[in-house]
Write a protein that holds these residues in place. Sequence first.
Motif, PDB file in Angstrom:
ATOM      1  N   GLN A   1       0.887  -1.201   0.152  1.00 38.87           N
ATOM      2  CA  GLN A   1       0.039  -0.139  -0.059  1.00 38.87           C
ATOM      3  C   GLN A   1       0.897   1.162  -0.045  1.00 38.87           C
ATOM      4  OE1 GLN A   1      -2.589   1.022   3.418  1.00 38.87           O
ATOM      5  NE2 GLN A   1      -4.182   1.145   2.034  1.00 38.87           N
ATOM      6  N   VAL A   2       0.655   2.098  -0.875  1.00 42.47           N
ATOM      7  CA  VAL A   2       1.422   3.219  -0.868  1.00 42.47           C
ATOM      8  C   VAL A   2       0.507   4.509  -1.031  1.00 42.47           C
ATOM      9  CG1 VAL A   2       3.232   2.381  -2.400  1.00 42.47           C
ATOM     10  CG2 VAL A   2       1.305   3.523  -3.639  1.00 42.47           C
ATOM     11  N   LYS A   3       1.047   5.727  -0.958  1.00 43.17           N
ATOM     12  CA  LYS A   3       0.221   7.069  -0.918  1.00 43.17           C
ATOM     13  C   LYS A   3       0.361   7.918  -2.493  1.00 43.17           C
ATOM     14  CE  LYS A   3       0.680   8.401   3.953  1.00 43.17           C
ATOM     15  NZ  LYS A   3       1.412   9.194   4.809  1.00 43.17           N
ATOM     16  N   GLY A   4      -0.616   7.979  -2.952  1.00 41.96           N
ATOM     17  CA  GLY A   4      -0.321   8.876  -4.286  1.00 41.96           C
ATOM     18  C   GLY A   4      -0.991  10.344  -3.796  1.00 41.96           C
ATOM     19  N   GLU A   5      -1.234  11.018  -4.835  1.00 41.88           N
ATOM     20  CA  GLU A   5      -1.661  12.543  -4.805  1.00 41.88           C
ATOM     21  C   GLU A   5      -2.790  12.471  -3.803  1.00 41.88           C
ATOM     22  OE1 GLU A   5      -1.650  15.809  -8.231  1.00 41.88           O
ATOM     23  OE2 GLU A   5      -2.382  13.730  -8.572  1.00 41.88           O
ATOM     24  N   ASN A   6      -2.565  13.848  -2.861  1.00 47.27           N
ATOM     25  CA  ASN A   6      -3.694  14.240  -1.996  1.00 47.27           C
ATOM     26  C   ASN A   6      -3.838  13.034  -0.917  1.00 47.27           C
ATOM     27  OD1 ASN A   6      -4.170  16.590  -3.579  1.00 47.27           O
ATOM     28  ND2 ASN A   6      -5.839  15.067  -4.632  1.00 47.27           N
ATOM     29  N   ASP A   7      -2.650  12.248  -0.598  1.00 43.40           N
ATOM     30  CA  ASP A   7      -2.560  11.319   0.390  1.00 43.40           C
ATOM     31  C   ASP A   7      -3.777   9.963   0.074  1.00 43.40           C
ATOM     32  OD1 ASP A   7      -0.819  11.799   1.968  1.00 43.40           O
ATOM     33  OD2 ASP A   7      -1.832  12.944   3.513  1.00 43.40           O
ATOM     34  N   GLN A   8      -4.138   9.960  -1.236  1.00 44.90           N
ATOM     35  CA  GLN A   8      -5.039   8.801  -1.544  1.00 44.90           C
ATOM     36  C   GLN A   8      -4.112   7.422  -1.622  1.00 44.90           C
ATOM     37  OE1 GLN A   8      -8.409   8.179  -2.737  1.00 44.90           O
ATOM     38  NE2 GLN A   8      -7.711   6.166  -2.442  1.00 44.90           N
ATOM     39  N   ARG A   9      -4.664   6.612  -0.744  1.00 44.14           N
ATOM     40  CA  ARG A   9      -3.913   5.287  -0.623  1.00 44.14           C
ATOM     41  C   ARG A   9      -4.252   4.255  -1.775  1.00 44.14           C
ATOM     42  NH1 ARG A   9      -3.260   8.630   3.474  1.00 44.14           N
ATOM     43  NH2 ARG A   9      -2.623   7.754   5.443  1.00 44.14           N
ATOM     44  N   TYR A  10      -3.298   3.468  -2.477  1.00 47.77           N
ATOM     45  CA  TYR A  10      -3.633   2.663  -3.465  1.00 47.77           C
ATOM     46  C   TYR A  10      -2.799   1.360  -2.856  1.00 47.77           C
ATOM     47  CZ  TYR A  10      -4.758   6.584  -6.507  1.00 47.77           C
ATOM     48  OH  TYR A  10      -5.127   7.727  -7.016  1.00 47.77           O
ATOM     49  N   LEU A  11      -3.487   0.173  -3.294  1.00 49.08           N
ATOM     50  CA  LEU A  11      -2.732  -1.066  -3.111  1.00 49.08           C
ATOM     51  C   LEU A  11      -2.112  -1.587  -4.497  1.00 49.08           C
ATOM     52  CD1 LEU A  11      -2.320  -3.033  -0.948  1.00 49.08           C
ATOM     53  CD2 LEU A  11      -4.071  -4.389  -2.007  1.00 49.08           C
ATOM     54  N   VAL A  12      -0.878  -1.584  -4.432  1.00 48.97           N
ATOM     55  CA  VAL A  12      -0.211  -1.841  -5.785  1.00 48.97           C
ATOM     56  C   VAL A  12       0.261  -3.282  -5.644  1.00 48.97           C
ATOM     57  CG1 VAL A  12       2.004  -1.238  -6.951  1.00 48.97           C
ATOM     58  CG2 VAL A  12       0.855   0.490  -5.545  1.00 48.97           C
ATOM     59  N   MET A  13      -0.146  -3.867  -6.963  1.00 51.20           N
ATOM     60  CA  MET A  13       0.431  -5.291  -7.253  1.00 51.20           C
ATOM     61  C   MET A  13       0.466  -5.547  -8.764  1.00 51.20           C
ATOM     62  SD  MET A  13      -3.590  -6.756  -6.889  1.00 51.20           S
ATOM     63  CE  MET A  13      -3.868  -5.868  -5.411  1.00 51.20           C
ATOM     64  N   SER A  14       1.006  -6.802  -9.275  1.00 50.32           N
ATOM     65  CA  SER A  14       1.164  -6.986 -10.426  1.00 50.32           C
ATOM     66  C   SER A  14       0.008  -7.482 -11.320  1.00 50.32           C
ATOM     67  CB  SER A  14       2.182  -8.309 -10.481  1.00 50.32           C
ATOM     68  OG  SER A  14       1.557  -9.592 -10.205  1.00 50.32           O
ATOM     69  N   LYS A  15      -0.157  -7.475 -12.452  1.00 48.58           N
ATOM     70  CA  LYS A  15      -1.224  -7.825 -13.197  1.00 48.58           C
ATOM     71  C   LYS A  15      -1.738  -9.272 -13.054  1.00 48.58           C
ATOM     72  CE  LYS A  15      -3.313  -7.917 -17.623  1.00 48.58           C
ATOM     73  NZ  LYS A  15      -3.648  -9.350 -17.770  1.00 48.58           N
ATOM     74  N   ALA A  16      -0.513 -10.305 -12.690  1.00 51.73           N
ATOM     75  CA  ALA A  16      -0.851 -11.432 -12.471  1.00 51.73           C
ATOM     76  C   ALA A  16      -1.671 -11.870 -11.192  1.00 51.73           C
ATOM     77  CB  ALA A  16       0.569 -12.266 -12.543  1.00 51.73           C
ATOM     78  N   ALA A  17      -1.090 -11.050 -10.178  1.00 52.00           N
ATOM     79  CA  ALA A  17      -1.863 -10.991  -8.724  1.00 52.00           C
ATOM     80  C   ALA A  17      -3.213 -10.655  -8.851  1.00 52.00           C
ATOM     81  CB  ALA A  17      -1.048 -10.147  -7.995  1.00 52.00           C
ATOM     82  N   HIS A  18      -3.407  -9.366  -9.702  1.00 51.76           N
ATOM     83  CA  HIS A  18      -4.721  -8.880  -9.913  1.00 51.76           C
ATOM     84  C   HIS A  18      -5.643  -9.693 -10.524  1.00 51.76           C
ATOM     85  CE1 HIS A  18      -6.916  -4.684 -10.805  1.00 51.76           C
ATOM     86  NE2 HIS A  18      -7.718  -5.704  -9.980  1.00 51.76           N
TER      87      HIS A  18
END
Length: 310
Positions: A248-265
Amino acid sequence: MSQTTNTILMIRPVNFRMNEQTAVNNYFQEDLDIKNAEINAKAQVEFDDFVEKLRAIGVNVIVEQDDKLMDTPDSIFPNNWVSFHENGDVGLYPMFAENRRKERRDEVFIRLEEEGFQINNIIDYTSAEDEGYFLEGTGSLLLDRINSKAYCALSPRADEELFIEFCEDFEYTPIVFTANQNVDGKRLAIYHTNVMMCLAEQFSVICLDTIDDKKERKNVVKNLKQDGKAIIEITESQMHQFAGNMLQVKGENDQRYLVMSKAAHDSLTSKQVADIEKFCPILSSSLETIETCGGGSARCMMAEVFLPKA
C-alpha cells in the motif's frame, strides 16, 4: 508513525536474469528459454511501465540505475537489502546469495540525500553473513509501523535470532511463525514473508493456509484482529501468482492505493477485489518477465522511504 509512504526507491535493472544463486530456495523462479539480454530488455520495459503508472497517481518514485559492472541480477528488488525509517535510521541486511550482497551501494544513500532526505544512523546486520545467518529486509520482515509489530516467517533467509535483534533495535514486538508451500510433494519454507502476506493500514492480505502450525496461525490472526485489521485471505495458488506480494502506497492528496502485479490482480476473485476496494483502489502493472525469472513481484521492487526531510 505512518504505515504508508509517498516515496519509493526503485532500482532500474541492467543485468536482470534468473539468479542461479537464489533459485536453490526461491521456488517461485523459473528459467525462461530466452537470452539474458532479451530477458533484461523485457524487464526494463516492465519496470519503466510500472514506474510510469506509480508516478501517474502521484507517487514520488526515485529511480536509481543499477551498476553494470557489479553483475547483480536481482538488484531490481532493493527492499531486501535496505529499509528506511522515520527517525532517520537505515537498516542494512545480510543476504543469502553472495552476488546479492553487491547490491548494497553507497550511491543509493548519496542519491537519497541529494533528494533532500536525512540519514542519521545506519544499523548494519551484514556481518551475520560471515556466520551464515540472513535476514532479507522487508522481504523477511513485515512491519506494522503504527502498532510496532513485526511479522516474520522463518526460512533459510530469515533467521530468528537476527529477527529478534532487529526488533530490539527498532522497538518492534516480534511475531514469529513458519510458512510453507508445496514443492514436489513436500512442505518447504517460503523464502520471504512478503510473498504470503501484505500489511496495509486497515487490512492484511494473507495466505493463512501456508502457516501449517495451528497455534502459530492463531497467533498471527489474533495480532491482526487486535490491531483492527480486516483479514483478506488468499489461497496458495493465488500466492503463486504473487497475490501476497502487494504494497500500500500514498499517491496524490494522500490517496492510498494497493499496488500489485497484473498476475496478482487477475488471480483475485471479484469478492477479494471488492474487499480490498472497500479500503483503497488497486493499481496493477504487468511484471511477467520479472516475476518468472526473478521470483519476486511488485512489492519486492519498491523500497519504501520513510526518512525525514533534511
